[in-house]
Design an enzyme around this catalytic site. Structure first.
Site, PDB file in Angstrom:
ATOM      1  CG  ASN A  71      -0.213  -0.066   2.505  1.00  0.00           C
ATOM      2  OD1 ASN A  71       0.497   0.864   2.852  1.00  0.00           O
ATOM      3  ND2 ASN A  71      -0.357  -1.170   3.244  1.00  0.00           N
ATOM      4  CG  ASP A 107      -7.159  -5.154   5.874  1.00  0.00           C
ATOM      5  OD1 ASP A 107      -6.792  -5.047   7.049  1.00  0.00           O
ATOM      6  OD2 ASP A 107      -7.694  -4.228   5.240  1.00  0.00           O
ATOM      7  CG  ASP A 154      -7.099  -6.274  13.727  1.00  0.00           C
ATOM      8  OD1 ASP A 154      -6.249  -5.568  14.289  1.00  0.00           O
ATOM      9  OD2 ASP A 154      -8.149  -5.818  13.227  1.00  0.00           O
TER      10      ASP A 154
HETATM   11  N1  CTP Z   1      -4.142  -2.926  12.044  1.00  0.00           N
HETATM   12  C1  CTP Z   1      -3.466  -3.990  12.565  1.00  0.00           C
HETATM   13  N2  CTP Z   1      -3.505  -5.205  11.947  1.00  0.00           N
HETATM   14  C2  CTP Z   1      -4.222  -5.371  10.810  1.00  0.00           C
HETATM   15  C3  CTP Z   1      -4.936  -4.283  10.268  1.00  0.00           C
HETATM   16  C4  CTP Z   1      -4.866  -3.070  10.906  1.00  0.00           C
HETATM   17  O1  CTP Z   1      -2.816  -3.829  13.601  1.00  0.00           O
HETATM   18  N3  CTP Z   1      -4.231  -6.567  10.228  1.00  0.00           N
HETATM   19  C5  CTP Z   1      -4.131  -1.645  12.771  1.00  0.00           C
HETATM   20  C6  CTP Z   1      -3.454  -0.496  12.064  1.00  0.00           C
HETATM   21  O2  CTP Z   1      -2.078  -0.421  12.404  1.00  0.00           O
HETATM   22  C7  CTP Z   1      -4.223   0.684  12.592  1.00  0.00           C
HETATM   23  C8  CTP Z   1      -5.613   0.129  12.845  1.00  0.00           C
HETATM   24  O3  CTP Z   1      -5.448  -1.283  12.946  1.00  0.00           O
HETATM   25  O4  CTP Z   1      -3.726   1.126  13.855  1.00  0.00           O
HETATM   26  C9  CTP Z   1      -6.627   0.410  11.794  1.00  0.00           C
HETATM   27  O5  CTP Z   1      -6.142   0.138  10.516  1.00  0.00           O
HETATM   28  P1  CTP Z   1      -7.071   0.332   9.253  1.00  0.00           P
HETATM   29  O6  CTP Z   1      -6.349  -0.171   8.040  1.00  0.00           O
HETATM   30  O7  CTP Z   1      -7.650   1.703   9.236  1.00  0.00           O
HETATM   31  O8  CTP Z   1      -8.281  -0.627   9.645  1.00  0.00           O
HETATM   32  P2  CTP Z   1      -8.705  -2.060   9.220  1.00  0.00           P
HETATM   33  O9  CTP Z   1      -8.520  -2.990  10.349  1.00  0.00           O
HETATM   34  O10 CTP Z   1      -8.040  -2.433   7.949  1.00  0.00           O
HETATM   35  O11 CTP Z   1     -10.275  -1.845   9.026  1.00  0.00           O
HETATM   36  P3  CTP Z   1     -11.122  -1.526   7.713  1.00  0.00           P
HETATM   37  O12 CTP Z   1     -10.539  -2.369   6.623  1.00  0.00           O
HETATM   38  O13 CTP Z   1     -12.481  -1.911   8.130  1.00  0.00           O
HETATM   39  O14 CTP Z   1     -10.983  -0.047   7.473  1.00  0.00           O
END
Ligand code: CTP
Length: 397
Positions: free
Chosen positions: A207, A275, A303
């Site tokens: 990304n 993700d 996560d």
């Molecule tokens: N994060 C994490 N592990 C993941 C995904 C996200 O620790 N596998 C953490 C990121 O470092 C950030 C927070 O979660 O502090 C939110 O990341 P974001 O990408 O905005 O959220 P997502 O979990 O991807 O949610 P969505 O896809 O629903 O926006």
């Protein structure tokens, strides 16, 4: 650093000669350096040159009657504000991890009641050996600060991780270790940068995160005196000096590194973690075939933020980020609840804002009391304000 006292233990490796430059720079900053040489270090630097640069007696032997009469080894281990081991060899790290005390250096290290910072330097194979990896994890768990090693060419002709950190970065880590800032004595974990999820040995999914905000946060926390473990994916910006850098590539490696870095007083998860990863990634390069397109199958990554927030040994304060493109506050508030973290730093990353990859940020900090919108400012100022808020929260607890 003016007037602060550093006990510098020099281990026996080719990087020992760089300890001479380190001594000079520490003294330029006004610090007092008391040097200790291991027997192996004396094969690389002479006690006379170390003594001349430090303008101090050099300590070498455990059972030297003159030394013991002047200052016993227990007193020597505690008469400093900070103990620094530079370079820390694989052997010294192994002895420290085991708690051995078979010479003056190791006896001082087990007798001290002061913070200890090590700057490892060794051949890349030695650095990557499972025994060194184990010892490093033990030392980190014991609360010992680590600076470096860095990647590069080695004196032995090989290339990889194992090079002694740059001397100015070691000086920065020592300055943080000696800081009287409000985060002195605290350990803060920061994740930063993107993750890369391999498709095959040459292709990956990534990304646009540059790592700029996470890097600025780590630097701001360090400047307030925290010991920072910086777990970073492959970012565009260089990691800050004076922090313990753990370089990872994939989300699963980042998840492991975060758990290994515990315990911590606070965690700031600024990484843009992928993700998903590709389950059917191949070990050899995918070729175009006449019969159609490759089919990538995905599985969800751990996560990291949610898993950390739910652990019994979680940091007291866990801060997550929310990169959103619409309904920022509503999505971020829901994300805070879903992830179980204490604060969410939310930002609008729609392309029109220029925030992702840019120099500025405009965030809203969401905690149990509601949302606090901060004005648009540089990522460095956002980082300083966040670091200060973290220091206040830990002080209140
Ligand atoms: N994060 C994490 N592990 C993941 C995904 C996200 O620790 N596998 C953490 C990121 O470092 C950030 C927070 O979660 O502090 C939110 O990341 P974001 O990408 O905005 O959220 P997502 O979990 O991807 O949610 P969505 O896809 O629903 O926006």
């Amino acid at each position: 650093m003016q007037g602060r006292r550093i006990l510098l233990i020099v281990g026996g490796g080719i990087a020992a000669f760089k300890a001479l430059d380190l001594i000079r720079r520490l003294r330029d900053h006004g610090a007092t350096v008391t040097p200790v040489l291991t027997r192996a270090a004396e094969a690389f630097v002479t006690p006379l040159s170390v003594s001349a640069l430090a303008a101090s007696k050099v300590y070498r032997d455990l059972f030297d009657l003159t030394d013991e009469a002047e200052m016993g080894h227990i007193e020597l281990s505690r008469a400093a504000d900070l103990v620094v081991v530079a370079p820390a060899t694989a052997n010294l790290m192994g002895k420290m991890a085991q708690g051995l005390a078979d010479d003056l250096a190791t006896t001082l290290l087990i007798a001290t009641d002061k913070p200890v910072l090590i700057a490892p330097a060794m051949n890349v194979r030695m650095w990557e050996h499972p025994a060194t990896v184990r010892n490093l994890a033990t030392l980190r768990g014991d609360g010992i600060g680590v600076i470096g090693p860095v990647e590069g060419a080695m004196a032995c002709g090989e290339y990889g991780y194992g090079r002694f950190a740059e001397v100015p970065d070691i000086v920065a880590a020592i300055a943080a270790g000696l800081s009287d800032g409000p985060l002195r004595g605290r350990h803060v974990l920061v994740t930063s940068g993107p993750t890369h999820e391999p498709i095959d040995p040459v292709r990956y999914i990534a990304n646009r995160s540059s790592g700029a905000q996470g890097t600025a946060i780590a630097a701001a926390l360090r400047d307030l005196g925290a010991r920072v473990t910086f777990v970073s994916g492959p970012a565009d910006v260089a990691p800050p000096g004076g922090v313990d850098v753990v370089a990872v590539t994939t989300a699963r490696q980042m998840a492991d590194a975060v758990v290994t870095a515990l315990p911590a007083d606070a965690a700031v998860m600024a990484a843009a973690v992928a993700d998903w990863h590709v389950v059917n990634a191949t070990d050899s390069k995918m070729k175009k075939t006449a019969g159609g397109l490759p089919e990538l199958r995905f599985a969800e990554n751990p996560d990291i933020l949610a898993d950390l927030s739910r652990r019994a040994d979680r940091p007291r304060l866990v801060v997550g980020f929310a990169a959103e493109t619409d309904d920022v506050i509503a999505h971020a508030t829901a994300k805070r609840a879903r992830k179980g973290c204490d604060w969410i730093v939310a930002n609008d990353v729609s392309p029109a804002t220029g925030i992702m990859g840019g120099a500025e940020n405009a965030v809203t900090v969401i905690d149990a009391n509601g949302a606090e919108a901060w004005p648009r400012m540089s990522k460095a100022d956002t980082a300083r304000r966040l670091a200060r808020r973290i220091a206040d929260a830990l002080a209140d607890g």
